[in-house]
Design a protein around this motif. Structure first.
Motif, mmCIF file in Angstrom:
data_model
loop_
_atom_site.group_PDB
_atom_site.id
_atom_site.type_symbol
_atom_site.label_atom_id
_atom_site.label_comp_id
_atom_site.label_asym_id
_atom_site.label_seq_id
_atom_site.Cartn_x
_atom_site.Cartn_y
_atom_site.Cartn_z
ATOM 1 N N ALA A 1 8.917 12.044 13.803
ATOM 2 C CA ALA A 1 9.025 12.836 14.886
ATOM 3 C C ALA A 1 9.863 11.901 16.017
ATOM 4 N N ARG A 2 9.401 10.395 16.012
ATOM 5 C CA ARG A 2 9.811 9.554 16.866
ATOM 6 C C ARG A 2 11.188 9.547 16.499
ATOM 7 N N LEU A 3 11.651 9.244 15.157
ATOM 8 C CA LEU A 3 12.993 8.826 14.544
ATOM 9 C C LEU A 3 13.700 9.963 14.867
ATOM 10 N N SER B 1 0.933 -1.083 0.017
ATOM 11 C CA SER B 1 0.164 0.088 0.015
ATOM 12 C C SER B 1 1.021 1.338 -0.083
ATOM 13 N N GLY B 2 0.245 2.410 -0.295
ATOM 14 C CA GLY B 2 1.088 3.840 -0.221
ATOM 15 C C GLY B 2 1.821 4.110 1.012
ATOM 16 N N GLY B 3 0.879 3.770 1.866
ATOM 17 C CA GLY B 3 1.727 4.024 3.369
ATOM 18 C C GLY B 3 2.769 3.000 3.762
ATOM 19 N N MET B 4 2.819 1.757 3.116
ATOM 20 C CA MET B 4 3.712 0.863 3.472
ATOM 21 C C MET B 4 4.894 1.279 2.612
ATOM 22 N N ARG B 5 4.659 1.696 1.231
ATOM 23 C CA ARG B 5 5.880 2.139 0.579
ATOM 24 C C ARG B 5 6.533 3.145 1.011
ATOM 25 N N GLN B 6 5.751 4.041 1.597
ATOM 26 C CA GLN B 6 6.310 5.439 2.413
ATOM 27 C C GLN B 6 7.485 5.058 3.326
ATOM 28 N N ARG B 7 6.843 3.969 4.261
ATOM 29 C CA ARG B 7 7.720 3.463 5.264
ATOM 30 C C ARG B 7 8.733 2.708 4.834
ATOM 31 N N VAL C 1 -5.132 10.544 4.845
ATOM 32 C CA VAL C 1 -4.879 11.733 6.159
ATOM 33 C C VAL C 1 -4.474 11.072 7.111
ATOM 34 N N THR C 2 -5.228 9.524 7.401
ATOM 35 C CA THR C 2 -4.613 8.855 8.685
ATOM 36 C C THR C 2 -3.288 7.947 8.278
ATOM 37 N N VAL C 3 -2.893 7.770 7.519
ATOM 38 C CA VAL C 3 -1.568 7.271 7.120
ATOM 39 C C VAL C 3 -0.640 8.453 7.265
ATOM 40 N N GLN C 4 -1.233 9.773 6.690
ATOM 41 C CA GLN C 4 -0.345 10.819 6.907
ATOM 42 C C GLN C 4 0.410 11.035 8.359
ATOM 43 N N ALA C 5 -0.927 10.808 9.133
ATOM 44 C CA ALA C 5 -0.557 11.241 10.556
ATOM 45 C C ALA C 5 0.668 10.201 11.190
ATOM 46 N N GLN C 6 0.364 9.012 10.920
ATOM 47 C CA GLN C 6 1.178 7.717 11.182
ATOM 48 C C GLN C 6 2.712 8.216 10.758
ATOM 49 N N VAL C 7 2.938 8.438 9.396
ATOM 50 C CA VAL C 7 4.201 8.865 8.989
ATOM 51 C C VAL C 7 4.802 10.053 9.620
#
Lengths: 308, 319
Positions: free
Chosen positions: B194-196, B152-158, B183-189
């Motif tokens: 921030a964590r990194l 998925s797009g979110g996984m690819r960005q990860r 938007v939800t994946v946006q917040a996760q990324v």
């Protein structure tokens, strides 16, 4: 995969049948016949000939007989090459044309891809301009000019290579015809590769590869080359079929016993069975190369799924 | 927080020779990112953000002309090229196209370590596996064997972020890392970034057209317009009291989740000037409601304040 190949091969049979049918009736409806000559033969001779070859029977009956023979692997007798069956003619000539064609296409592929990649990487520099310019020349110069010119230079002036003749064991006999056959597809493949390589080098994933700090060699060979080869693969099917069935011009000038001349001569002479035999050889090659190319593209791009 | 600069950009210009004259994509941009700091760059499309990032990494196309200085951790100009992918990494806007389609994720990740760190293939894959787990991919072994189109797009960005982190870079340039995502994946990324940053003390240059994306992460925000920096300020100061009218307009356009729902979303009318246009005055003048006569004649110079703020405007809003 096995299922896919099976379905595709099975699906090719109706296509072949359609090609054979259309060609059979097309050539029969062409004016003239195999026994027409400048001076008309006596009517009874023509009648005897027609009877001997079954041409006096209704067309649909001839068609049925032809298909029945074909199903038994018999392409029928040639009308012009007396005492030869079409099967014999093709069996003897095809290996010659196919060998030359296969070598030419292999060289064209290796050379064209190499040249195209280099031109794309040096886009706008002299080596790129030279490639683009020379490829136009290589595509545009007809083989009936190129082969005699090569023969004149390397055969008659320099005495390096024979101008014509055929000895299957002598590599020297191959050189000029192979070069003549391979230059146009080489140039075309170089242009295709150059264009798609330029496109791929601009793509987002190549930019990512650059951002990862990878060396140029890795970026080109691992990330860019495979997707850039997809248009080349699509071109390969007609190119292989065309080149492996021989060239009238090259084989006539170089005196090669291939099948290149049969299609044109057969059509002109109304050698019905020979034309059909050549059409079958050519379309079988084309259809099977189409299948090979589809598999090849699926190998190049994992997003392509082979679904029957 | 240490104040040693990790990236310094001075008077950077990027120009292309176009048919209608020179196209100036980036004009005289200076900025600085300190170690472990997150700096945000905000501006609408065409404001030169991406060109700036590419110029910093030395990834501009061959027909681009670049002037100015880019210093990475004190090393001069072209040293950036040598540390690219290792000490500076970049994540691009569109994860759909940023991964090589015919290579498995494992191959694309491992090659970075094999090249920069000279580790063996299996060791690199193991490191890639660990990094995928670190960025929150639940089945990293499976993911390594996958092709990009199977994710998925979110996984690819990860995956892209994980790849960029493999060599533990000191600076991550993230160009619109969430724009192509839900938007939800946006917040996760964003949370992941921030964590990194916290865990690895990695500096981030976060580029977005969306003030809201930058607001949560960046300590300092640089606002770009028509290829130049128009304002820079600490994030909270910028939101509390923007000095440049363009910044104020950007903030006014952002929807306010607590306020009443407006009948129409606030928008900024007009368009930025074309990159080939030549004009003597401020590039924002045609859309600015505070424009005075001087703005048409004279391009405003950058005014630096002592609290680390700077802006380029003849008629700034009051602090």
């Amino acid at each position: 995969m096995i299922r896919y190949l099976f379905v595709r091969v099975l699906g090719a049979l109706p296509t072949l049948l359609a090609i054979v049918t259309i060609s059979f009736f097309l050539i029969r409806f062409a004016p003239g016949g195999p026994f027409d000559q400048a001076r008309a033969l006596p009517a009874d001779v023509v009648a005897n000939l027609n009877a001997a070859y079954g041409l006096d029977r209704p067309l649909w009956a001839q068609y049925a007989t032809y298909l029945d023979d074909l199903a038994h692997g018999d392409f029928g007798p040639s009308f012009r090459y007396k005492d030869f069956s079409v099967t014999e003619l093709i069996r003897e000539g095809f290996p010659v044309s196919a060998t030359l064609g296969a070598i030419a296409i292999a060289l064209a592929l290796a050379g064209g891809v190499g040249v195209g990649v280099v031109a794309a990487l040096y886009r706008g520099r002299w080596i790129d301009h030279a490639t683009v310019g020379l490829s136009v020349v290589a595509i545009a110069v007809p083989s009936f000019v190129l082969l005699p010119a090569l023969g004149l230079l390397f055969g008659i002036e320099l005495h390096w290579l024979p101008v014509a003749g055929w000895d299957p064991t002598s590599i020297r006999d191959y050189v000029l015809p192979v070069v003549t056959l391979c230059l146009p597809p080489l140039a075309y493949i170089a242009r295709l590769t150059r264009a798609s390589m330029i496109e791929v080098m601009r793509s987002a994933y190549v930019r990512t590869a650059f951002a990862k700090g990878l060396p140029m060699r890795t970026i080109v060979l691992r990330h860019a080359l495979r997707p850039a080869l997809i248009p080349v693969a699509s071109y390969l099917a007609p190119a292989v079929a065309m080149t492996m069935t021989g060239s009238l011009v090259v084989e006539t000038i170089a005196g090669l016993p291939g099948i290149g001349r049969y299609l044109v001569q057969g059509a002109l002479n109304r050698d019905y069975t020979l034309v059909l035999g050549m059409v079958i050889v050519y379309s079988t090659l084309l259809i099977s190369m189409g299948l090979v190319v589809d598999v090849l593209i699926a190998v190049l791009d994992p997003r392509v799924r082979l679904q029957a | 927080m240490s104040r040693e600069p990790i990236l310094e950009v001075e008077r950077l210009r990027v120009a292309y020779a176009g048919r209608g004259g020179q196209v100036e994509a980036v004009r005289d941009v200076s900025l600085r990112v300190d170690a472990g700091e997150c700096v945000g760059i905000v501006g609408e499309s065409g404001s030169g953000k991406t060109q700036l990032c590419l110029a910093v990494l030395g990834l501009l196309p061959p027909n681009a002309r670049r002037d100015g200085v880019v210093r990475f951790a004190g090393a001069p100009g072209d040293a950036v090229r040598a540390v690219r992918g290792e000490r500076i990494a970049m994540v691009f806007q569109d994860p759909q196209t940023a991964l090589t389609p015919h290579l498995r994720i494992g191959t694309q990740m491992a090659e970075v370590l094999v090249h920069h760190r000279r580790v063996s293939g299996p060791a690199a894959r193991e490191a890639a596996r660990a990094m995928l787990a670190h960025v929150g991919i639940s089945d990293p072994d499976r993911c390594l064997r996958r092709y990009p189109h199977e994710l998925s797009g979110g996984m690819r960005q990860r995956v892209l972020i994980a790849t960029s982190l493999l060599c533990e870079p000191q600076l991550l340039i993230a160009d619109e890392p969430t724009t192509a995502l839900d938007v939800t994946v946006q917040a996760q990324v964003l949370e992941l970034l921030a964590r990194l940053r916290r865990e690895r003390r990695m500096a981030i240059l976060l580029v977005s057209h969306d003030l809201a994306v930058v607001a949560g992460l960046a300590a300092r925000i640089v606002v770009m317009y028509a290829g130049r920096v128009v304002e820079e300020a600490p994030a909270d100061a910028l939101f509390r009291g923007p000095r440049h009218p363009y910044t104020a307009a950007l903030i006014a356009c952002a929807p306010n989740p607590d306020g009443p729902i407006p009948a129409r979303m606030a928008t900024l009318p007009g368009q930025p000037p074309g990159a080939t246009e030549r004009f003597p005055g401020c590039p924002f003048v045609s859309r600015c409601d505070r424009a005075v006569e001087r703005c048409r004649r004279e391009d405003p110079a950058m005014v630096a304040l002592d609290d680390g703020r700077r802006f380029a405007c003849h008629a700034p809003l009051s602090a």
